[in-house]
Design an enzyme around this catalytic site. Structure first.
Site, PDB file in Angstrom:
ATOM      1  N   ASP A 138       0.812  -1.906   0.163  1.00 51.27           N
ATOM      2  CA  ASP A 138       0.125  -0.031  -0.131  1.00 51.27           C
ATOM      3  C   ASP A 138       1.164   0.937   0.185  1.00 51.27           C
ATOM      4  OD1 ASP A 138      -2.276   1.493   0.404  1.00 51.27           O
ATOM      5  OD2 ASP A 138      -1.619   2.183   2.463  1.00 51.27           O
ATOM      6  N   SER A 185      -3.477   8.874  -6.646  1.00 45.33           N
ATOM      7  CA  SER A 185      -3.075   8.899  -8.003  1.00 45.33           C
ATOM      8  C   SER A 185      -2.063   8.553  -8.062  1.00 45.33           C
ATOM      9  CB  SER A 185      -3.468  10.222  -8.108  1.00 45.33           C
ATOM     10  OG  SER A 185      -5.124  10.425  -7.416  1.00 45.33           O
ATOM     11  N   ASP A 203      -0.225   5.083   0.915  1.00 46.38           N
ATOM     12  CA  ASP A 203      -0.839   6.307   2.088  1.00 46.38           C
ATOM     13  C   ASP A 203      -1.048   5.468   3.300  1.00 46.38           C
ATOM     14  OD1 ASP A 203      -0.840   8.087   0.508  1.00 46.38           O
ATOM     15  OD2 ASP A 203      -2.532   7.855  -0.453  1.00 46.38           O
TER      16      ASP A 203
HETATM   17  C1  XBP Z   1      -4.961   6.242   0.523  1.00 51.35           C
HETATM   18  C2  XBP Z   1      -5.886   6.729   0.076  1.00 51.35           C
HETATM   19  C3  XBP Z   1      -5.892   7.810  -0.842  1.00 51.35           C
HETATM   20  C4  XBP Z   1      -5.449   9.028  -0.124  1.00 51.35           C
HETATM   21  C5  XBP Z   1      -5.848  10.938  -0.884  1.00 51.35           C
HETATM   22  O1  XBP Z   1      -4.897   5.233  -0.384  1.00 51.35           O
HETATM   23  O2  XBP Z   1      -7.667   6.505   0.036  1.00 51.35           O
HETATM   24  O3  XBP Z   1      -7.437   9.322  -1.355  1.00 51.35           O
HETATM   25  O4  XBP Z   1      -5.763   9.486   1.162  1.00 51.35           O
HETATM   26  O5  XBP Z   1      -5.172  10.180  -2.430  1.00 51.35           O
HETATM   27  P1  XBP Z   1      -3.929   4.553  -0.078  1.00 51.35           P
HETATM   28  P2  XBP Z   1      -6.286  11.131  -4.188  1.00 51.35           P
HETATM   29  O6  XBP Z   1      -3.702   4.117   1.477  1.00 51.35           O
HETATM   30  O7  XBP Z   1      -4.694   2.828  -0.605  1.00 51.35           O
HETATM   31  O8  XBP Z   1      -2.202   4.292  -0.770  1.00 51.35           O
HETATM   32  O9  XBP Z   1      -6.242  11.993  -3.730  1.00 51.35           O
HETATM   33  O10 XBP Z   1      -4.812  10.589  -5.143  1.00 51.35           O
HETATM   34  O11 XBP Z   1      -7.578   9.564  -4.141  1.00 51.35           O
HETATM   35 MG    MG Z   2      -2.923   3.414   3.198  1.00 50.28          MG
END
Ligand code: XBP
Ligand code: MG
Length: 260
Positions: free
Chosen positions: A15, A131, A17
Site C-alpha cells: 500500500d 493517484s 499512503d
Molecule cells: C489512501 C487514500 C487516498 C489518499 C489521497 O490510499 O484513500 O485517497 O488519501 O489520495 P492508499 P488521492 O492507502 O490505498 O495508498 O487524493 O489521490 O485519492
Molecule cells: Mg494506506
C-alpha cells in the site's frame, strides 16, 4: 484456499499512503487545507475530522462525502462533482509541490524491506487507491529517480477505480505479478486496506499509521507499530508468518492478529 501446502513468499504488495510514509498526516491533509484556502472556502480539516474522513477512500470521493454535510453548496450533483474534481486536482498539485520542496520520509524499515526484496528476488508491487502522480512524487523523493525498477507492477487509482475496501487494486497487482494470492503478502496500514487485501485472498501485515494507531485489525497476519519496532520485519520473519499464518478463506475467516 488452504495454506496446507506451505507456500513460499514470491511477492510483496505495498500500500502507499500511511504504509510507505505518513502521507495522510503530513501531505494530503495539509494539501487539502491549502486547496480550500486558495478556493476561498472557509473549511479546514483538522486531524480528528480527517481521521474520520479516511473511512472514505479516494480524495475526490472524500470531498464529495464531506460536501453532504456542508451548507451552502450547490444542490446540483454535476456542480458538486465539478467542484470536487477541481479541488482534488489542485490538492494533488499542492501535494506534489510539498513533496518536491520538503519531501516526506519513508517510514522506518520500508526502504530496507524493499531493498531486501530486490536483493532476494521477491517481486514487489504497489496497490494503492491514490493517484499515479502522487505515488511517483513520493517514491522519486524516497527511493530515487530509478524507483520504478524495484516494482514489477504499480496499480493506482487510475487502474483500479473500485477503491479499497474493494479488492480490485490487489487483484490487478496479483495478475500483473503473475502470482497466486497465497504466494504474496500485502503490507497495509488501514482497515479498508486490510479488507481489500484480504478480499483478494492475500495475507496482510499491518504497519500502524498515525490515523489508525488503535484499530483492532482482526484477521491480519501480524500487526506492527512500524516495520522496525520492536524488531525489523525481515523477509525471513514474513516467510515464517506466511507459513504459520491463519488460513484466509475468501476473506471470511477472522483470526486474532499476531503482534510483532
Ligand atoms: C489512501 C487514500 C487516498 C489518499 C489521497 O490510499 O484513500 O485517497 O488519501 O489520495 P492508499 P488521492 O492507502 O490505498 O495508498 O487524493 O489521490 O485519492
Ligand atoms: Mg494506506
Amino acid at each position: 484456499m488452504s495454506r496446507a501446502a506451505s507456500p513460499g513468499l514470491r511477492a510483496l504488495v505495498w500500500d502507499v499512503d500511511g504504509t510507505l510514509a505518513e502521507t495522510e498526516r503530513d501531505g494530503h491533509r495539509v494539501a487539502f487545507n491549502l486547496a480550500f484556502k486558495e478556493f476561498g472556502l472557509p473549511w479546514r480539516w483538522d486531524s480528528v475530522t480527517y481521521g474520520r474522513l479516511l473511512q472514505v477512500t479516494g480524495g475526490r470521493e472524500r470531498l464529495l462525502h464531506d460536501f453532504a454535510s456542508r451548507p451552502g453548496l450547490p444542490a446540483d450533483a454535476g456542480e458538486r462533482e465539478r467542484l470536487a474534481a477541481e479541488l482534488h486536482r489542485r490538492k494533488n498539485a499542492i501535494y506534489a509541490t510539498l513533496l518536491e520542496s520538503r519531501g516526506i520520509a519513508l517510514r522506518p524499515g520500508v526502504r530496507e524491506l524493499i531493498e531486501a526484496g530486490c536483493a532476494e528476488g521477491v517481486a514487489q508491487a504497489i496497490a494503492t487507491t491514490t493517484s499515479r502522480a502522487n505515488v511517483e512524487a513520493l517514491l522519486r523523493h524516497g527511493l530515487g529517480a530509478d524507483w520504478r525498477q524495484r516494482f514489477a507492477a504499480v496499480v493506482c487509482a487510475e487502474d483500479a477505480p473500485a477503491k479499497k475496501p474493494h479488492p480490485q487494486a490487489y487483484l490487478l497487482a496479483l495478475q500483473q505479478l503473475g502470482c497466486a494470492a497465497h504466494e504474496a503478502i500485502a503490507i497495509e496500514d488501514s482497515p479498508n486496506g486490510l479488507a481489500a487485501a484480504r478480499g483478494a485472498g492475500i495475507a496482510t501485515v499491518v504497519t500502524r499509521s498515525a490515523y489508525f494507531a488503535r484499530q483492532p485489525f482482526d484477521g491480519a497476519l501480524a500487526v506492527c507499530e512500524d516495520l522496525c519496532t520492536p524488531q525489523p520485519v525481515s523477509l525471513d520473519r514474513l516467510r515464517g508468518w506466511l507459513q504459520r499464518g491463519p488460513a484466509i478463506t475468501g476473506g471470511a475467516a477472522q483470526a486474532p492478529a499476531r503482534r510483532c
